[in-house]
Design an enzyme around this catalytic site. Sequence first.
Site, PDB file in Angstrom:
ATOM      1  N   HIS A  94       0.841  -1.197   0.000  1.00 13.65           N
ATOM      2  CA  HIS A  94       0.000   0.000   0.000  1.00 13.65           C
ATOM      3  C   HIS A  94       0.878   1.249   0.000  1.00 13.65           C
ATOM      4  O   HIS A  94       2.097   1.163   0.190  1.00 13.65           O
ATOM      5  CB  HIS A  94      -0.941   0.005   1.219  1.00 13.65           C
ATOM      6  CG  HIS A  94      -0.235  -0.024   2.522  1.00 13.65           C
ATOM      7  ND1 HIS A  94      -0.139  -1.134   3.325  1.00 13.65           N
ATOM      8  CD2 HIS A  94       0.475   0.930   3.167  1.00 13.65           C
ATOM      9  CE1 HIS A  94       0.562  -0.865   4.393  1.00 13.65           C
ATOM     10  NE2 HIS A  94       0.954   0.389   4.332  1.00 13.65           N
TER      11      HIS A  94
HETATM   12  C1  T46 Z   1       2.926   0.912   6.842  1.00 16.77           C
HETATM   13  C2  T46 Z   1       3.725  -0.310   7.048  1.00 16.77           C
HETATM   14  C3  T46 Z   1       5.206  -0.032   7.133  1.00 16.77           C
HETATM   15  C4  T46 Z   1      -3.948  -0.590  13.769  1.00 16.77           C
HETATM   16  O1  T46 Z   1      -5.005  -0.849  14.380  1.00 16.77           O
HETATM   17  N1  T46 Z   1      -3.246   0.534  14.089  1.00 16.77           N
HETATM   18  C5  T46 Z   1      -2.074   0.862  13.444  1.00 16.77           C
HETATM   19  O2  T46 Z   1      -1.472   1.893  13.784  1.00 16.77           O
HETATM   20  C6  T46 Z   1      -1.607  -0.003  12.406  1.00 16.77           C
HETATM   21  C7  T46 Z   1      -0.320   0.332  11.657  1.00 16.77           C
HETATM   22  C8  T46 Z   1      -2.325  -1.114  12.098  1.00 16.77           C
HETATM   23  N2  T46 Z   1      -3.474  -1.405  12.773  1.00 16.77           N
HETATM   24  C9  T46 Z   1      -4.198  -2.646  12.461  1.00 16.77           C
HETATM   25  C10 T46 Z   1      -4.845  -2.655  11.083  1.00 16.77           C
HETATM   26  C11 T46 Z   1      -4.773  -4.108  10.684  1.00 16.77           C
HETATM   27  O3  T46 Z   1      -5.897  -4.776  11.200  1.00 16.77           O
HETATM   28  O4  T46 Z   1      -3.258  -3.710  12.445  1.00 16.77           O
HETATM   29  C12 T46 Z   1      -3.539  -4.633  11.405  1.00 16.77           C
HETATM   30  C13 T46 Z   1      -2.338  -4.826  10.504  1.00 16.77           C
HETATM   31  O5  T46 Z   1      -2.095  -3.609   9.766  1.00 16.77           O
HETATM   32  P1  T46 Z   1      -1.593  -3.603   8.241  1.00 16.77           P
HETATM   33  O6  T46 Z   1      -2.158  -4.756   7.528  1.00 16.77           O
HETATM   34  O7  T46 Z   1      -1.874  -2.236   7.681  1.00 16.77           O
HETATM   35  O8  T46 Z   1      -0.019  -3.796   8.442  1.00 16.77           O
HETATM   36  P2  T46 Z   1       1.157  -3.723   7.363  1.00 16.77           P
HETATM   37  O9  T46 Z   1       2.313  -4.370   7.999  1.00 16.77           O
HETATM   38  O10 T46 Z   1       0.731  -4.208   6.035  1.00 16.77           O
HETATM   39  O11 T46 Z   1       1.473  -2.131   7.202  1.00 16.77           O
HETATM   40  C14 T46 Z   1       1.928  -1.368   8.292  1.00 16.77           C
HETATM   41  C15 T46 Z   1       1.185  -0.037   8.377  1.00 16.77           C
HETATM   42  O12 T46 Z   1      -0.220  -0.281   8.391  1.00 16.77           O
HETATM   43  C16 T46 Z   1       1.498   0.887   7.234  1.00 16.77           C
HETATM   44  O13 T46 Z   1       1.018   2.186   7.520  1.00 16.77           O
HETATM   45  O14 T46 Z   1       3.377   1.865   6.226  1.00 16.77           O
HETATM   46  O15 T46 Z   1       3.324  -1.090   8.165  1.00 16.77           O
END
Ligand code: T46
Length: 138
Positions: A49
């Site tokens: 993303h």
């Molecule tokens: C990014 C990369 C480097 C939350 O509730 N609060 C938060 O602050 C974050 C980051 C995530 N979440 C929840 C949302 C999802 O249910 O945690 C779960 C996993 O998040 P996500 O699938 O977005 O994680 P990544 O590793 O794909 O991405 C993350 C960050 O979301 C993103 O901003 O830049 O790490």
Amino acid sequence: MQTIKYTFQPHGDERGQLVALEEFNDIPFRIKRVYYMYDTLANVVRGHHAHKNLEQILVCVHGSCKIRLDNGKEKKVVALEKPYEGLYVPNNIWREMFDFSADAVLMVFASEIYDESDYIRDYDEFLKFVGVKKDDRT
Ligand code: T46
């Protein structure tokens, strides 16, 4: 594509190492949120993303991982292998995190609180958002 990797100052002595990160000194923005990921399974690729309005510094405080950054035209892979290195990721950059070692802890300092509406999770939408045509890509 230019990438900015910071080398933070470790304050080492005979007891070991300590790294301190201050907003506007070591981190070039106000830190509104810190999050970290660990126990990432082998062969998992996270991210996929971009963000419309979010600056971040990624620090692999334990273990190692790789980050693929993509501005729509070019891609670059940066390895994070030291707990005193930080990768700056500005807005409008597609990111993927991969090659996590089993012991990797990837800590992220973010300029904004969590906001799902700031995410662009579709690659074609991302290209449109940054104004890149598919033919312009290398
Ligand atoms: C990014 C990369 C480097 C939350 O509730 N609060 C938060 O602050 C974050 C980051 C995530 N979440 C929840 C949302 C999802 O249910 O945690 C779960 C996993 O998040 P996500 O699938 O977005 O994680 P990544 O590793 O794909 O991405 C993350 C960050 O979301 C993103 O901003 O830049 O790490």
